[in-house]
Design a protein around this motif. Sequence first.
Motif, PDB file in Angstrom:
ATOM      1  N   HIS A 151      -2.608  -4.005  -7.689  1.00 20.76           N
ATOM      2  CA  HIS A 151      -3.997  -4.461  -7.631  1.00 20.76           C
ATOM      3  C   HIS A 151      -5.470  -3.686  -8.488  1.00 20.76           C
ATOM      4  O   HIS A 151      -6.130  -4.079  -9.178  1.00 20.76           O
ATOM      5  CB  HIS A 151      -4.925  -4.604  -6.164  1.00 20.76           C
ATOM      6  CG  HIS A 151      -4.446  -5.296  -5.023  1.00 20.76           C
ATOM      7  ND1 HIS A 151      -5.053  -5.279  -3.900  1.00 20.76           N
ATOM      8  CD2 HIS A 151      -3.623  -6.550  -5.271  1.00 20.76           C
ATOM      9  CE1 HIS A 151      -3.671  -6.202  -3.538  1.00 20.76           C
ATOM     10  NE2 HIS A 151      -3.550  -7.077  -4.083  1.00 20.76           N
ATOM     11  N   LEU A 152      -5.011  -2.165  -8.743  1.00 18.01           N
ATOM     12  CA  LEU A 152      -5.693  -1.668  -9.594  1.00 18.01           C
ATOM     13  C   LEU A 152      -5.253  -1.329 -11.075  1.00 18.01           C
ATOM     14  O   LEU A 152      -5.936  -1.405 -11.941  1.00 18.01           O
ATOM     15  CB  LEU A 152      -5.306  -0.334  -9.069  1.00 18.01           C
ATOM     16  CG  LEU A 152      -6.466   1.273 -10.525  1.00 18.01           C
ATOM     17  CD1 LEU A 152      -7.361   0.948 -10.111  1.00 18.01           C
ATOM     18  CD2 LEU A 152      -4.956   2.797  -9.724  1.00 18.01           C
ATOM     19  N   ILE A 164       0.383  -1.215   0.696  1.00 20.06           N
ATOM     20  CA  ILE A 164       0.215  -0.151  -0.132  1.00 20.06           C
ATOM     21  C   ILE A 164       1.271   1.628  -0.032  1.00 20.06           C
ATOM     22  O   ILE A 164       1.886   1.178   0.718  1.00 20.06           O
ATOM     23  CB  ILE A 164      -0.952   0.261   0.580  1.00 20.06           C
ATOM     24  CG1 ILE A 164      -1.856  -1.370   1.157  1.00 20.06           C
ATOM     25  CG2 ILE A 164      -1.960   1.696   1.236  1.00 20.06           C
ATOM     26  CD1 ILE A 164      -2.547  -1.630   0.106  1.00 20.06           C
ATOM     27  N   THR A 165       0.992   2.356  -1.204  1.00 22.10           N
ATOM     28  CA  THR A 165       1.511   3.821  -1.168  1.00 22.10           C
ATOM     29  C   THR A 165       0.531   4.107  -2.117  1.00 22.10           C
ATOM     30  O   THR A 165      -0.728   3.911  -2.240  1.00 22.10           O
ATOM     31  CB  THR A 165       2.507   2.905  -1.871  1.00 22.10           C
ATOM     32  OG1 THR A 165       3.222   4.093  -1.870  1.00 22.10           O
ATOM     33  CG2 THR A 165       2.542   2.716  -3.046  1.00 22.10           C
ATOM     34  N   ILE A 178     -14.082 -10.130  -9.252  1.00 23.63           N
ATOM     35  CA  ILE A 178     -12.826 -10.032  -8.305  1.00 23.63           C
ATOM     36  C   ILE A 178     -11.879  -8.829  -8.485  1.00 23.63           C
ATOM     37  O   ILE A 178     -12.097  -7.805  -7.281  1.00 23.63           O
ATOM     38  CB  ILE A 178     -11.329 -10.656  -8.970  1.00 23.63           C
ATOM     39  CG1 ILE A 178     -12.026 -12.478  -8.647  1.00 23.63           C
ATOM     40  CG2 ILE A 178     -10.576 -10.307  -8.194  1.00 23.63           C
ATOM     41  CD1 ILE A 178     -10.966 -13.180  -9.092  1.00 23.63           C
ATOM     42  N   SER A 179     -12.934  -7.749  -9.178  1.00 25.42           N
ATOM     43  CA  SER A 179     -12.243  -6.199  -9.331  1.00 25.42           C
ATOM     44  C   SER A 179     -13.461  -6.044  -9.073  1.00 25.42           C
ATOM     45  O   SER A 179     -12.574  -4.621  -7.370  1.00 25.42           O
ATOM     46  CB  SER A 179     -12.694  -5.861 -10.620  1.00 25.42           C
ATOM     47  OG  SER A 179     -11.941  -6.530 -11.727  1.00 25.42           O
ATOM     48  N   GLY A 215     -11.733  -3.035  -1.235  1.00 25.68           N
ATOM     49  CA  GLY A 215     -10.635  -3.159  -0.604  1.00 25.68           C
ATOM     50  C   GLY A 215     -10.016  -1.935  -0.666  1.00 25.68           C
ATOM     51  O   GLY A 215      -9.254  -1.591   0.553  1.00 25.68           O
ATOM     52  N   MET A 216     -10.178  -0.746  -1.896  1.00 28.63           N
ATOM     53  CA  MET A 216      -9.270   0.096  -1.898  1.00 28.63           C
ATOM     54  C   MET A 216     -10.200   1.149  -1.208  1.00 28.63           C
ATOM     55  O   MET A 216     -10.261   2.072  -1.234  1.00 28.63           O
ATOM     56  CB  MET A 216      -8.988   0.529  -2.808  1.00 28.63           C
ATOM     57  CG  MET A 216      -8.055  -0.553  -3.966  1.00 28.63           C
ATOM     58  SD  MET A 216      -8.056  -0.153  -5.365  1.00 28.63           S
ATOM     59  CE  MET A 216      -7.555  -1.373  -5.803  1.00 28.63           C
ATOM     60  N   GLY A 217     -11.480   1.050  -0.835  1.00 30.47           N
ATOM     61  CA  GLY A 217     -12.342   2.095   0.073  1.00 30.47           C
ATOM     62  C   GLY A 217     -12.736   2.698  -1.347  1.00 30.47           C
ATOM     63  O   GLY A 217     -14.077   3.862  -1.131  1.00 30.47           O
TER      64      GLY A 217
END
Length: 262
Positions: free
Chosen positions: A88-89, A44-45, A203-204, A210-212
Amino acid sequence: VALRRLDADEGDPELLQSIRSEAQRIDGIVRGLLDFARPQRDEITPVQVGEVIEGVRELLENQGRLVRIKHSWTLDDECPPVLLDPRHLEQVLVNLLLNASDAVEDVDGPKIEVALWCEDGPAANPLRRRGDDPPGVNYLHRRRVALAFGAEALGTLDTAERVVVVAVSDNGPGLPPADKTHVFDPFFTTKEPGKGTGLGLFISARLITGMGGRIDLANNAEGGARFEVRLPEAIVAKEPTLEESGAGEAPYAEAIDRQEAE
């Protein structure tokens, strides 16, 4: 092995090829489930979404996936960073773009459009009160202090001052209304048998959650499907200002402390 025996006239080539295709499809489904379930260490960044989009564009162009499709990219380079794992993105965007390319496969003048912009979030107005705040009591300064002293953290769309939006649209046939409510369900697919696992959008959607953020689907007025991914800007730790620390609001702060203690 069975395919190698065709020279000896020991099998039906169409049947064997069908079995092979189904086996490959099942293998893809199982691999997708394992990849999703396998614990991974997220990196995460703060990420500039535009840079991830450019990377996905280069990847698909190098693979020749967009060679016969007219594609346009409108990216706002003033968008704030988003806190996420860029892998993930990238996975989400690749899936959306490959789905779009499949949707326009039989269309005359196939076209895909990708856009990036930012818009005000629910917290854009710093003086807005919540609906459940008691009359005459203002919790605003306490919320600001909580954010100011907190570490860099994932935000949510409900608390974001700015929201980053990525839209992927195509001029394909679009989706029937009955399918729109199921498009993010596992194993649901509108593709022909053997061409889709029904896991990509499922899944997307889970990754974006999960990224909010969230992912929405709509049909374009002129035809075709449109997916919009909304992500909250990164919440970055900062030193509170005098106003943000609640100075000058001691009576309110003391009243709140007494209420919470009770």
